[in-house]
Design a protein around this motif. Structure first.
Motif, PDB file in Angstrom:
ATOM      1  N   THR A 134       0.903  -1.063   0.202  1.00 39.48           N
ATOM      2  CA  THR A 134      -0.020  -0.040   0.070  1.00 39.48           C
ATOM      3  C   THR A 134       0.940   1.314  -0.049  1.00 39.48           C
ATOM      4  O   THR A 134       1.626   1.268   0.901  1.00 39.48           O
ATOM      5  CB  THR A 134      -1.081  -0.040   1.319  1.00 39.48           C
ATOM      6  N   SER A 218      -4.498   9.621   5.616  1.00 39.61           N
ATOM      7  CA  SER A 218      -5.075   8.377   5.791  1.00 39.61           C
ATOM      8  C   SER A 218      -4.824   7.394   5.037  1.00 39.61           C
ATOM      9  O   SER A 218      -5.162   7.685   3.780  1.00 39.61           O
ATOM     10  CB  SER A 218      -6.201   8.114   6.756  1.00 39.61           C
ATOM     11  N   THR A 220      -5.417   3.262   3.994  1.00 42.75           N
ATOM     12  CA  THR A 220      -6.188   1.920   4.271  1.00 42.75           C
ATOM     13  C   THR A 220      -6.176   0.900   3.237  1.00 42.75           C
ATOM     14  O   THR A 220      -6.146   1.110   2.171  1.00 42.75           O
ATOM     15  CB  THR A 220      -7.578   2.073   4.699  1.00 42.75           C
ATOM     16  N   GLU A 222      -7.778  -3.150   2.623  1.00 42.65           N
ATOM     17  CA  GLU A 222      -8.668  -4.272   2.891  1.00 42.65           C
ATOM     18  C   GLU A 222      -8.575  -5.570   1.926  1.00 42.65           C
ATOM     19  O   GLU A 222      -8.016  -5.198   0.648  1.00 42.65           O
ATOM     20  CB  GLU A 222     -10.082  -3.879   2.753  1.00 42.65           C
ATOM     21  N   ILE A 227     -10.405  -4.811   7.127  1.00 47.77           N
ATOM     22  CA  ILE A 227      -9.066  -3.942   6.952  1.00 47.77           C
ATOM     23  C   ILE A 227      -7.910  -4.822   7.206  1.00 47.77           C
ATOM     24  O   ILE A 227      -8.009  -5.259   8.572  1.00 47.77           O
ATOM     25  CB  ILE A 227      -9.579  -2.790   8.038  1.00 47.77           C
ATOM     26  N   GLN A 230      -3.748   0.071   8.353  1.00 52.78           N
ATOM     27  CA  GLN A 230      -3.856   1.602   8.344  1.00 52.78           C
ATOM     28  C   GLN A 230      -2.565   2.403   8.963  1.00 52.78           C
ATOM     29  O   GLN A 230      -1.891   1.885   9.538  1.00 52.78           O
ATOM     30  CB  GLN A 230      -5.325   1.892   9.283  1.00 52.78           C
ATOM     31  N   ASP A 231      -2.449   3.443   8.344  1.00 51.71           N
ATOM     32  CA  ASP A 231      -1.237   4.254   8.540  1.00 51.71           C
ATOM     33  C   ASP A 231      -1.643   5.507   8.027  1.00 51.71           C
ATOM     34  O   ASP A 231      -2.701   5.841   7.528  1.00 51.71           O
ATOM     35  CB  ASP A 231      -0.058   3.621   7.812  1.00 51.71           C
ATOM     36  N   GLY A 267       0.945  -2.004   5.931  1.00 50.70           N
ATOM     37  CA  GLY A 267       0.500  -2.125   4.329  1.00 50.70           C
ATOM     38  C   GLY A 267       0.579  -3.112   3.527  1.00 50.70           C
ATOM     39  O   GLY A 267       0.336  -3.115   2.317  1.00 50.70           O
ATOM     40  N   SER A 293      -7.058   2.665  -0.203  1.00 51.73           N
ATOM     41  CA  SER A 293      -7.851   4.006  -0.341  1.00 51.73           C
ATOM     42  C   SER A 293      -6.881   4.736   0.589  1.00 51.73           C
ATOM     43  O   SER A 293      -6.429   4.495   1.534  1.00 51.73           O
ATOM     44  CB  SER A 293      -9.084   3.950   0.407  1.00 51.73           C
ATOM     45  N   THR A 299      -9.252   5.759  -4.682  1.00 47.40           N
ATOM     46  CA  THR A 299      -9.293   4.115  -4.094  1.00 47.40           C
ATOM     47  C   THR A 299      -9.254   3.291  -5.293  1.00 47.40           C
ATOM     48  O   THR A 299      -9.379   3.577  -6.426  1.00 47.40           O
ATOM     49  CB  THR A 299     -10.773   3.870  -3.533  1.00 47.40           C
TER      50      THR A 299
END
Length: 332
Positions: A134, A218, A220, A222, A227, A230-231, A267, A293, A299
């Motif tokens: 991510t 932010s 995210t 999934e 999920i 997140q970071d 991620g 996202s 996204t």
């Protein structure tokens, strides 16, 4: 907000701008890469004109493509938390090597395998541990009077045309084997990188940079609606301007270059495997949906396809090591 995209509609490919739920095409022959060559200021003027004069197409009716044809893709590793977890997963070592803190590190990946949101990503041959990464990527544009070389951070900041979401797909078992050679990832990485869904121009984030140049956006990811990680983008160890500046030292950055942030904390799966000591969550399988996202950007989502059945390894040929060259025989 100015969003720049490429899409297919009614059998034709278009470049242009996305505003709200509508797409506004540039005249045929004009491309996103052409906008990058013209620079951000000229593009913003053109966007205002195009949104006013063009006939919109509903966003729901088009098939989005990767938002640009990258000239190059440099992918950094700028999140300390990610380095800690993945290093343990890849080579069993703990902590972060001191050299990581000395300067940002990146590798070049394949610009020809840039993929779009919505595409099916097949599992490459020889891979049993498919993973995602991510990231956010900065896209370089033209700055008048600059050759893109030996930039300061302030100069590099002006070269950032916009930002997009990046998924640096990874075949972890392939990567683990080849990195033991000490050269870096190759076939474990170059089969696919998702970019999209569009480029959001850098001016949209001007008021969000903190005093050190970081963007607290932010992030995210999934898998199948659950999920995984997140970071915040601001947890990078270097802001994007410093990454671009570093890439330009004794080298050059050009319009169309893409520079990835590296994977954010939590991620990817490999980072979690390194922390837990087990393959939990499991590697991606055919049919899994990966959705990423990033606040203010958008996204991307891809489904994992079938695994390609092929043998791709080519063992080295055993050779006797001659210490001097043997003269070629000559016929009479």
């Amino acid at each position: 907000m100015v969003k720049i995209a490429r899409w297919n509609h009614d059998g034709r490919t278009y470049s242009g701008f996305v505003s709200g739920d509508s797409c506004h095409a540039l005249p045929q022959g004009q491309t996103v890469n052409g906008l990058l060559e013209s620079g951000l200021e000229a593009t913003l003027r053109l966007a205002e004109q195009t949104l006013r004069q063009s006939t919109p197409t509903p966003l729901a009716d088009v098939e989005l493509l990767a938002p640009l044809v990258p000239a190059t893709i440099r992918d950094f590793v700028a999140f300390e938390e990610h380095v800690e977890g993945v290093r343990k997963s890849i080579d069993g070592a703990a902590g972060v090597v001191p050299e990581w803190y000395e300067a940002p590190t990146f590798y070049f990946t394949n610009p020809h395998t840039a993929r779009a949101t919505g595409e099916v990503i097949g599992v490459p041959a020889g891979c049993n541990e498919l993973d995602f990464e991510t990231e956010v990527a900065a896209v370089v544009g033209h700055v008048p009077g600059s050759n893109g070389s030996n930039l300061s951070a302030a100069q590099a900041h002006r070269h950032i045309f916009g930002y997009t979401v990046l998924n640096d797909w990874s075949a972890r078992d392939v990567q683990r084997r080849e990195m033991k050679v000490g050269l870096g990832p190759c076939k474990g990485k170059d089969f696919a990188s998702t970019l999209g869904p569009w480029i959001v121009t850098a001016d949209e984030f001007g008021h969000q940079h903190d005093d050190e140049g970081f963007l607290p956006l932010s992030m995210t990811v999934e898998v199948n609606g659950v999920i995984i990680g997140q970071d915040l983008l601001s947890n990078m160890a270097w802001p994007f301007a410093e990454l671009v500046a570093y890439a330009s030292q004794d080298s050059v950055v050009r319009p169309g270059d893409v520079l990835g942030s590296g994977t954010c904390g939590s991620g990817c799966l490999a980072e979690l495997w390194g922390r837990t000591g087990s393959k939990t969550p499991p590697p991606l399988r055919t049919g899994d949906a990966v959705r990423m996202s990033v606040e203010g950007i958008g996204t991307i989502e891809n489904t994992v396809g079938e695994r390609r059945d092929a043998m791709t390894r080519v063992p080295a040929k055993p050779r006797a090591r001659a210490r001097t060259a043997q003269p070629a025989s000559r016929g009479l």
